[in-house]
Scaffold this motif. Structure first.
Motif, PDB file in Angstrom:
ATOM      1  N   LEU A   1      27.995  -3.115  -7.479  1.00 33.64           N
ATOM      2  CA  LEU A   1      28.569  -3.653  -6.245  1.00 33.64           C
ATOM      3  C   LEU A   1      27.588  -3.535  -5.087  1.00 33.64           C
ATOM      4  N   ALA A   2      26.869  -2.408  -5.024  1.00 33.94           N
ATOM      5  CA  ALA A   2      25.919  -2.185  -3.931  1.00 33.94           C
ATOM      6  C   ALA A   2      24.745  -3.152  -3.989  1.00 33.94           C
ATOM      7  N   LEU A   3      24.303  -3.482  -5.180  1.00 33.96           N
ATOM      8  CA  LEU A   3      23.177  -4.419  -5.313  1.00 33.96           C
ATOM      9  C   LEU A   3      23.535  -5.797  -4.759  1.00 33.96           C
ATOM     10  N   GLU A   4      24.814  -6.119  -4.754  1.00 31.10           N
ATOM     11  CA  GLU A   4      25.258  -7.398  -4.204  1.00 31.10           C
ATOM     12  C   GLU A   4      25.488  -7.334  -2.699  1.00 31.10           C
ATOM     13  N   ASN A   5      25.860  -6.156  -2.197  1.00 36.05           N
ATOM     14  CA  ASN A   5      26.344  -6.087  -0.816  1.00 36.05           C
ATOM     15  C   ASN A   5      25.611  -5.124   0.117  1.00 36.05           C
ATOM     16  N   ALA A   6      24.952  -4.103  -0.409  1.00 37.87           N
ATOM     17  CA  ALA A   6      24.350  -3.083   0.454  1.00 37.87           C
ATOM     18  C   ALA A   6      22.953  -3.479   0.912  1.00 37.87           C
ATOM     19  N   ASP A   7      22.609  -3.074   2.132  1.00 36.74           N
ATOM     20  CA  ASP A   7      21.255  -3.298   2.648  1.00 36.74           C
ATOM     21  C   ASP A   7      20.295  -2.253   2.102  1.00 36.74           C
ATOM     22  N   VAL A   8      20.799  -1.021   1.927  1.00 37.86           N
ATOM     23  CA  VAL A   8      19.957   0.079   1.448  1.00 37.86           C
ATOM     24  C   VAL A   8      20.779   0.951   0.507  1.00 37.86           C
ATOM     25  N   ILE A   9      20.166   1.322  -0.617  1.00 36.43           N
ATOM     26  CA  ILE A   9      20.753   2.308  -1.531  1.00 36.43           C
ATOM     27  C   ILE A   9      19.835   3.522  -1.515  1.00 36.43           C
ATOM     28  N   LEU A  10      20.395   4.694  -1.199  1.00 36.73           N
ATOM     29  CA  LEU A  10      19.590   5.916  -1.089  1.00 36.73           C
ATOM     30  C   LEU A  10      19.814   6.829  -2.294  1.00 36.73           C
ATOM     31  N   GLU A  11      18.712   7.374  -2.796  1.00 36.04           N
ATOM     32  CA  GLU A  11      18.792   8.400  -3.825  1.00 36.04           C
ATOM     33  C   GLU A  11      17.622   9.347  -3.608  1.00 36.04           C
ATOM     34  N   ASN A  12      17.965  10.615  -3.265  1.00 36.13           N
ATOM     35  CA  ASN A  12      16.939  11.609  -2.945  1.00 36.13           C
ATOM     36  C   ASN A  12      15.984  11.112  -1.860  1.00 36.13           C
ATOM     37  N   ASN A  13      16.556  10.496  -0.833  1.00 38.94           N
ATOM     38  CA  ASN A  13      15.796   9.944   0.293  1.00 38.94           C
ATOM     39  C   ASN A  13      14.790   8.867  -0.112  1.00 38.94           C
ATOM     40  N   GLN A  14      15.024   8.276  -1.273  1.00 35.65           N
ATOM     41  CA  GLN A  14      14.248   7.104  -1.696  1.00 35.65           C
ATOM     42  C   GLN A  14      15.129   5.880  -1.486  1.00 35.65           C
ATOM     43  N   ALA A  15      14.616   4.903  -0.748  1.00 39.76           N
ATOM     44  CA  ALA A  15      15.422   3.730  -0.380  1.00 39.76           C
ATOM     45  C   ALA A  15      15.071   2.527  -1.253  1.00 39.76           C
ATOM     46  N   SER A  16      16.107   1.794  -1.651  1.00 42.30           N
ATOM     47  CA  SER A  16      15.895   0.571  -2.412  1.00 42.30           C
ATOM     48  C   SER A  16      17.047  -0.381  -2.131  1.00 42.30           C
ATOM     49  N   ASN A  17      16.915  -1.611  -2.598  1.00 39.19           N
ATOM     50  CA  ASN A  17      18.021  -2.573  -2.561  1.00 39.19           C
ATOM     51  C   ASN A  17      17.827  -3.561  -3.705  1.00 39.19           C
ATOM     52  N   ARG A  18      18.498  -4.699  -3.625  1.00 40.20           N
ATOM     53  CA  ARG A  18      18.436  -5.668  -4.731  1.00 40.20           C
ATOM     54  C   ARG A  18      17.017  -6.178  -4.979  1.00 40.20           C
ATOM     55  N   ASN A  19      16.161  -6.060  -3.973  1.00 35.82           N
ATOM     56  CA  ASN A  19      14.787  -6.552  -4.118  1.00 35.82           C
ATOM     57  C   ASN A  19      13.812  -5.481  -4.597  1.00 35.82           C
ATOM     58  N   GLY A  20      14.326  -4.273  -4.846  1.00 35.02           N
ATOM     59  CA  GLY A  20      13.453  -3.198  -5.318  1.00 35.02           C
ATOM     60  C   GLY A  20      13.290  -2.092  -4.291  1.00 35.02           C
ATOM     61  N   LYS A  21      12.233  -1.322  -4.431  1.00 38.87           N
ATOM     62  CA  LYS A  21      12.000  -0.168  -3.565  1.00 38.87           C
ATOM     63  C   LYS A  21      11.667  -0.619  -2.141  1.00 38.87           C
ATOM     64  N   LEU A  22      12.183   0.109  -1.154  1.00 33.75           N
ATOM     65  CA  LEU A  22      11.920  -0.182   0.252  1.00 33.75           C
ATOM     66  C   LEU A  22      10.946   0.846   0.810  1.00 33.75           C
ATOM     67  N   ASP A  23      10.052   0.365   1.667  1.00 36.53           N
ATOM     68  CA  ASP A  23       9.034   1.246   2.242  1.00 36.53           C
ATOM     69  C   ASP A  23       9.577   1.926   3.500  1.00 36.53           C
ATOM     70  N   ILE A  24      10.481   2.888   3.292  1.00 38.39           N
ATOM     71  CA  ILE A  24      11.033   3.678   4.393  1.00 38.39           C
ATOM     72  C   ILE A  24      10.694   5.142   4.145  1.00 38.39           C
ATOM     73  N   THR A  25       9.971   5.746   5.095  1.00 36.55           N
ATOM     74  CA  THR A  25       9.574   7.150   4.968  1.00 36.55           C
ATOM     75  C   THR A  25      10.520   8.032   5.763  1.00 36.55           C
ATOM     76  N   PHE A  26      11.132   9.012   5.104  1.00 31.81           N
ATOM     77  CA  PHE A  26      12.001   9.956   5.800  1.00 31.81           C
ATOM     78  C   PHE A  26      11.162  11.106   6.344  1.00 31.81           C
ATOM     79  N   ILE A  27      11.299  11.343   7.632  1.00 29.98           N
ATOM     80  CA  ILE A  27      10.509  12.373   8.303  1.00 29.98           C
ATOM     81  C   ILE A  27      11.408  13.539   8.691  1.00 29.98           C
ATOM     82  N   SER A  28      10.809  14.705   8.862  1.00 32.09           N
ATOM     83  CA  SER A  28      11.593  15.889   9.243  1.00 32.09           C
ATOM     84  C   SER A  28      11.261  16.371  10.649  1.00 32.09           C
ATOM     85  N   ASP A  29      10.073  15.980  11.160  1.00 36.74           N
ATOM     86  CA  ASP A  29       9.722  16.376  12.529  1.00 36.74           C
ATOM     87  C   ASP A  29       9.271  15.148  13.307  1.00 36.74           C
ATOM     88  N   LEU A  30       9.281  15.297  14.620  1.00 37.65           N
ATOM     89  CA  LEU A  30       8.960  14.169  15.493  1.00 37.65           C
ATOM     90  C   LEU A  30       7.540  14.318  16.039  1.00 37.65           C
TER      91      LEU A  30
END
Length: 346
Positions: free
Chosen positions: A23-52
């Motif tokens: 269902l998410a592959l059809e409707n979600a913009d981002v699917i997160l697993e262990n701070n790894q982002a992906s969607n129907r088009n594959g892996k997304l280049d989003i880096t999760f940071i802990s400090d500013l």
């Protein structure tokens, strides 16, 4: 458009995960697993940071990389950190209020608007609705953390209702004819409308006229920006992009759509529905090859929205242009469109 992010709960069964991913592959913009982002088009280049780290963030921006920061809001310090992330241009600020206090959320919407995408972490579709409507503007999206397929389905429905566009087109008036009196419905909403906003109403399920709310000043009555004088009890109005209700069915608490001249849509609730017997007028218009009709109260306070303004039904003339919505052809079953069904409406 509001964004939908999904993080599947760890306690979900294998079957639940598979159903939710499908269902998410059809409707979600981002699917997160262990701070790894992906969607129907594959892996997304989003880096999760802990400090500013400002220098680091600046370098990542130069390299075209997207960044995200997750913050659990437990006090003012956490709220300030999320606000600072927005100021520094972090692309996504994901916030989680443990007990979902609304005030910190509203503060961050106000401070970060237009600087970062504010994504609120929620566990239920009810919480998703709250955060998407906070401070009127709402968050830019939600991250729902769940193992419940039904909660995901409800959240998808809420997201889709937040930012839809309704296709409107110009139609030329063919005829205007006063007819007898009938049961006319006024829909009083819990919202306030502005010029160019109203409800889509029609006597045919395939065509709707944009009837403006009573927002205009009149020498005889005060404006009532919460009200749409919508037409006979037998007429249709759209209550979602796909479904209709008869005006006679509407009651306090029901959801209806408010539509603007630009086609922007928002959902509101009925405060009350008032039926009275009033003189009526039949209006017929044509958009392309399609002829549609509506019946409205024959009074100067009832106006149809035009491409640039609005016009009282009492002043309409042939060849005047008004805004209409043409729906899919076919029939409806309890308000749900059935394009394959053959229906002739006159």
């Amino acid at each position: 458009m509001k964004e939908l992010w999904l993080e599947i709960a760890q306690n979900a069964t294998t079957q639940e995960k598979e159903s939710m991913l499908s269902l998410a592959l059809e409707n979600a913009d981002v699917i997160l697993e262990n701070n790894q982002a992906s969607n129907r088009n594959g892996k997304l280049d989003i880096t999760f940071i802990s400090d500013l780290n400002e220098k680091k963030l600046s370098q990542q921006k130069k390299e075209g990389k997207k960044t995200a920061l997750r913050v659990t809001i437990q006090g003012k310090e956490d709220e300030n950190k999320a606000a600072k992330a927005a100021e520094l241009g972090v692309d996504y600020v994901l916030i989680n209020c443990l007990d979902w206090r609304v005030i910190p959320l509203e503060n961050l919407i106000a401070k970060g608007r237009g600087k970062s995408a504010l994504i609120a972490e929620v566990n239920t579709s009810e919480d998703a609705k709250v955060v998407l409507e906070a401070l009127e503007l709402g968050t830019d999206g939600v991250l729902i953390r769940t193992g419940n397929l039904k909660e995901l389905e409800k959240t998808i429905k809420i997201i889709k209702a937040q930012s839809p566009k309704m296709a409107l087109t110009s139609a030329k008036i063919l005829s205007i004819k006063p007819i007898g009196s009938g049961a006319r419905v006024c829909v009083d909403t819990v919202d306030l409308m502005v010029p160019g906003e109203g409800m889509l109403v029609g006597c045919q399920s395939a065509g709707f006229f944009l009837v403006e709310a009573e927002v205009n000043e009149n020498p005889y009555v005060q404006s009532r920006p919460f009200r749409v004088n919508a037409g006979p009890a037998s007429h249709y109005t759209l209550t979602s992009a796909q479904s209709t209700r008869y005006l006679s069915e509407l009651k306090a608490g029901d959801e209806v759509l408010i539509v603007s001249r630009e086609g922007n849509v928002r959902v509101t609730n009925v405060g009350r529905s008032k039926i009275e017997f009033r003189p009526l007028i039949l209006i017929e218009a044509q958009a392309g090859n399609t002829k549609i009709k509506t019946i409205l109260q024959n009074a100067e306070t009832i106006r149809l929205v035009t491409p640039k303004a609005s016009k009282p039904v009492t002043e309409l003339k042939t060849n005047d242009e008004v805004l209409v919505h043409l729906a899919a052809k076919g029939g409806r079953h309890f308000g749900i469109s059935v394009p394959e069904e053959t229906v002739i409406e006159k």
